[in-house]
Scaffold this active site. Structure first.
Site, PDB file in Angstrom:
ATOM      1  CG  ASP A  76     -47.777   0.780  -1.154  1.00  0.00           C
ATOM      2  OD1 ASP A  76     -47.742   1.616  -0.627  1.00  0.00           O
ATOM      3  OD2 ASP A  76     -48.927   0.589  -1.720  1.00  0.00           O
ATOM      4  CB  CYS A  77     -45.392   4.638   0.594  1.00  0.00           C
ATOM      5  SG  CYS A  77     -47.099   4.291   1.363  1.00  0.00           S
TER       6      CYS A  77
END
Length: 919
Positions: free
Chosen positions: A636-637
């Site tokens: 997700d980062c």
């Protein structure tokens, strides 16, 4: 004797199962194929990494799975063995076995997916934390510094002649300015005071005041209290005007990422047993840590696992020991009170296993009281069904140094003669230390610590391992020696891959201890000294003192959300300097992609051979949660970083800047997408750092009573939607690059999101509190997959949210939603408002509902928007409320940036998208 041919049209006879190979031949074929594909062909590539359907010929330890050809051969030989054995036993067994096989296949296809969280918990948390009605005042003098300047200060403070490696962008550290302590922050009492009885969460007043004062000195304009926002967009604009002042010089936003109470005591234990060096922890830091521990002691004398948790034995034992090691006398009133709490719960024999580990290291508990952590497990073949390389990376990297220290039975060398440890042997227990039968206590744990009770399978396995420890003899000695050699080599690789940050605070300090032990207790050894240079990365100062963060910060994560919020509000070009700084920060933060990061030791570990040896996924091109130097990419980062870069590219201020300089080549975007595509799991979802390499039954071997679902890297609604967002945004910009793979990936994710949605329309959030957070991701994810805004799945989630909206227009839930796996409707009455609403959950709910843009929701949305506008402070800030983040189901963690970023985003989306479409 010759069989006659069947007449035309007559049905063929059933297959003659007797023609199958014998069970022995089938078994030999199975084991031979496992050896060939698991050992000889392991990691041998078929196609370029990331392409489907084939990746390697044999076992791929980065994904924890065999290739399709291997799986087909295993299935055929296993089925042959199964049917052949049943045929040998008789027809009754054969038919029963075939039925059982059919049931198993049906369960595999239609059963509850591994990544779908259970819930609600049958026994919700009942106790609430309580503190004495006291206001605490912290000492002035602390300053925060970031990036290159932070490297300079740390290197001078430690003074060991070594330099920090890796990209400096995003690094943040605190130091005590002895020359002018009054100059670091205002002397105003409110900057340095905290009152847990009102709210144990800090507002980050010291850091924010420092940034605002710096902004003023540069001639920056401070939002006026006379500015009364006329509409939602104007409120977002004022919010950005305030938040811009907090941006650091290198472009990121810093903030408090503390909360857990079990982290800092572990570091203090390591500091103590390695010689109590002032270079490790200065007297100023120790004094600030004592203040923090005093502030968060609760009325009953205990400490929680985290700042909003009721007292637990896990938190209380560690915090008590930490205060004693920092020099607080045992007859101190707070320690007398703390000791009474411990004894009221039958003493430290009933604390959690992670706490027992530190007590054993310190020499105030015997290793016989701790269950086995065998290092020899690392010597199993990678393809073995249970292998530590298959564990979730945080679990793996914590139990790696634990297995080394347990394997050598390390104990603080002065434990017998040190007056503090000798006294702790008396203070921590209700019975004489020498009378304790340690082996009988291995499974003891207080009910308040027992969030994830060990299944009988793990208890049985630990009892078997206890016999292995006693009677393993020469075989245990040989295999353990191999295992210990590998663990110290693996830790050395982890240190270099992360520029000595390590993946998290627990393995950071344990790796530090292991390298000290491995070098004969020599604090002058280079690796130990390099570790000392990175200790400040984990420490944060707020008005409640100095704490250890749950990571080396949340810089990249917070900044990616902030920039996307500003861009979606349509206001990025109104704040050109802020936007340009953020863009440059993300360029420097992409992992192993800049000149500086490629010159660090970490880059040498990006080869396929090194990744295979140390169970690392591909890193180059990803974005981290914190800093590039940290080096661990997360799905997700990576996606939020990619989305932030892509959305900013069209801003006028960035277009003008790119005409003169832009280091973001197309290849770097391709690398980011490669990371995302390779991280998608078999079930269609995305996990965090790696693919899901294990199986559902790994959780039956969870040795930690305090944390839930830590054994494998599950697919999550948050990671799945975030990763989808990056792929969709990239596909629009680069439609010709790996187009079919991306389209297939999106459709697989669509099925996963629907599969894990609850019957009431909600999704469970695993990384923040909780259902409102997950709803935002779930709704946006389905929309990005092409789902209609009026689809059943989306409307059921919106109805779930509308059902939980409070009369004042807000929503509210706290960490108990995650802990209990049920919506904690009234929980924010403690730290939100009187109706139980809060700013951050309201913003999340609005982001979900406004994404669907349905006229039916107009009244609900406008009430929520009005709530956010009414709660905005005259400064443009919003008040700090309850804890927003969570991990491992049971532990809360702080994100002070959330109170600014998400209201801005929700207001901006409402003004630019929802209002335009619905009105």
């Amino acid at each position: 004797g010759v069989r006659r041919p069947m007449p035309p049209g007559h049905p063929a006879p059933p297959a003659d199962i007797s023609t199958l190979p014998s069970p022995l031949v089938s078994a030999l074929a199975f084991f031979a194929s496992v050896w060939v594909f698991g050992q000889i062909l392991a990691g041998k590539p078929i196609r370029r990494l990331g392409q489907r359907p084939l990746r390697v010929w044999g076992y791929d330890n980065s994904r924890g799975e065999f290739s399709v050809p291997a799986a087909a051969i295993f299935a055929a030989s296993s089925l042959s063995f199964f049917l052949g054995t049943l045929h040998y036993l008789g027809s009754a067994y054969l038919y029963s076995g075939v039925c059982a096989l059919g049931v198993f296949i049906y369960w595999c296809v239609y059963g509850t997916p591994t990544s779908k969280p259970s819930g609600p918990r049958p026994q919700p948390i009942r106790r609430e934390p309580q503190w004495d009605d006291k206001t605490w005042t912290f000492e002035p003098g602390w300053k925060c510094e970031v990036a290159t300047r932070s490297h300079f200060i740390t290197e001078n403070e430690v003074g060991n002649g070594l330099k920090l490696t890796g990209e400096p962008a995003g690094r943040q550290m605190w130091y005590f300015d002895q020359k002018s302590p009054e100059g670091s922050v205002s002397k105003a009492a409110e900057i340095l005071t905290s009152k847990p009885a009102t709210n144990p969460n800090t507002s980050d007043k010291i850091f924010r005041n420092q940034q605002i004062e710096k902004w003023k000195r540069k001639g920056g304009k401070v939002p006026s209290s006379d500015w009364k926002p006329k509409d939602a967009l104007d409120a977002a604009r004022k919010g950005i005007s305030f938040y811009e002042m907090l941006q650091c010089d290198d472009g990121h936003w810093a903030g408090d990422y503390g909360g857990p109470h079990f982290l800092m005591p572990g570091m203090i234990v390591v500091w103590y047993v390695t010689g109590k060096s002032d270079k490790f922890l200065s007297s100023h830091k120790r004094r600030a840590m004592i203040h923090y521990l005093r502030v968060h002691q609760q009325k009953d004398g205990g400490w929680g696992t985290h700042i909003e948790s009721p007292s637990t034995m896990f938190g209380s034992t560690l915090c008590y020991v930490a205060l004693r090691l920092l020099g607080v006398k045992k007859d101190d009133p707070q320690l007398v009170k703390g000791r009474a709490f411990l004894h009221g719960q039958k003493g430290a024999l009933y604390t959690a296993s992670w706490c027992k580990f530190y007590l054993c290291v310190l020499g105030v508990m015997d290793w016989e009281g701790h269950n086995s952590i065998p290092a020899e497990f690392w010597m199993l073949p990678d393809w073995f069904p249970f292998h530590p390389g298959r564990l979730w990376c945080h679990c793996r990297m914590v139990y790696l140094p634990m297995s080394y220290l347990y394997g050598i039975r390390f104990v603080y060398k002065d434990a017998e003669t040190d007056p503090v440890t000798a006294s702790l042997r008396e203070e921590l227990y209700c019975e004489p230390y020498d009378s304790i039968d340690w082996d009988q206590t291995r499974h003891w744990v207080a009910p308040m610590d027992n969030y994830s009770p060990k299944p009988w399978t793990m208890t049985f396995a630990q009892d078997i391992l206890a016999y292995w420890e006693r009677y393993g003899g020469w075989l245990r000695k040989i295999t353990r020696k191999w295992g210990l050699n590998y663990t110290i080599e693996y830790m050395a690789a982890e240190d270099l891959q992360t520029n000595f940050c390590d993946i998290g605070p627990v393995n950071k300090v344990l790796n530090m201890l292991c390298t000290w032990v491995h070098h004969g207790g020599d604090s002058r050894c280079e690796t130990f000294q390099r570790h000392i240079l990175r200790v400040p990365d984990y420490l944060w100062v707020a008005e409640d003192g100095m704490k250890m963060q749950g990571y080396n910060g949340s810089q990249c994560w917070d900044t990616s959300f902030a920039l996307q919020a500003v861009a979606e509000s349509g206001l990025a070009d109104e704040f050109p300097e802020m936007t340009r700084k953020g863009y440059k920060y993300f360029e420097r933060t992409q992992i192993l992609s800049t000149r500086i990061s490629k010159s660090s030791p970490a880059y040498t570990y990006e080869t396929s051979e090194a990744r295979k040896k140390y169970y690392r996924h591909v890193s180059q091109g990803g974005w981290p949660f914190s800093t590039s130097a940290h080096g661990w990419p997360i799905s997700d980062c990576t996606s939020e970083g990619l989305k932030a870069m892509l959305v900013l590219r069209d801003c006028k201020c960035i277009v003008e800047m790119k005409q003169t300089t832009d280091l973001m080549t197309d290849e770097r975007y391709y690398n980011a997408v490669n990371v995302l595509l390779t991280l998608q799991n078999f079930d269609g979802g995305w996990a965090t750092y790696e693919n899901n390499r294990g199986y559902w039954w790994y959780e039956m071997l969870n040795p930690s009573e305090t944390f839930g679902d830590i054994m494998i890297d599950y697919s999550y609604v948050e990671c799945t939607t975030a990763s989808l967002g990056g792929l969709v945004a990239f596909h629009k910009r680069y439609p010709g690059h790996r187009s079919k793979e991306i389209r297939d990936s999106i459709q697989r994710a669509r099925k996963f999101l629907k599969l894990i949605q609850r019957k009431d329309g909600s999704w469970y959030g695993s990384w923040a509190c909780c259902f409102t957070y997950a709803a935002w991701f779930g709704v946006e994810g389905l929309l990005m997959c092409g789902e209609s805004k009026d689809s059943k799945n989306i409307r059921s989630c919106i109805q779930f949210l509308k059902k939980h909206q409070n009369p004042n227009g807000g929503w509210g839930e706290d960490f108990r939603s995650c802990f209990d796996k049920a919506y904690a409707k009234d929980s924010m009455k403690m730290y939100g408002d009187k109706q139980g609403s809060g700013i951050v959950p309201t913003a999340w709910a609005l982001l979900a509902i406004t994404a669907a843009c349905n006229p039916e929701d107009k009244q609900c949305v406008e009430k929520g928007v009005k709530y956010l506008m009414n709660r905005q402070l005259p400064s443009g800030d919003w008040p700090q409320e309850g804890i927003s983040g969570v991990f491992n189901r049971s532990c809360g963690i702080t994100y002070t940036a959330y109170r600014n970023v998400f209201p801005i985003w929700a207001l901006g989306r409402y003004a630019n998208e929802f209002k335009a479409h619905v009105h």
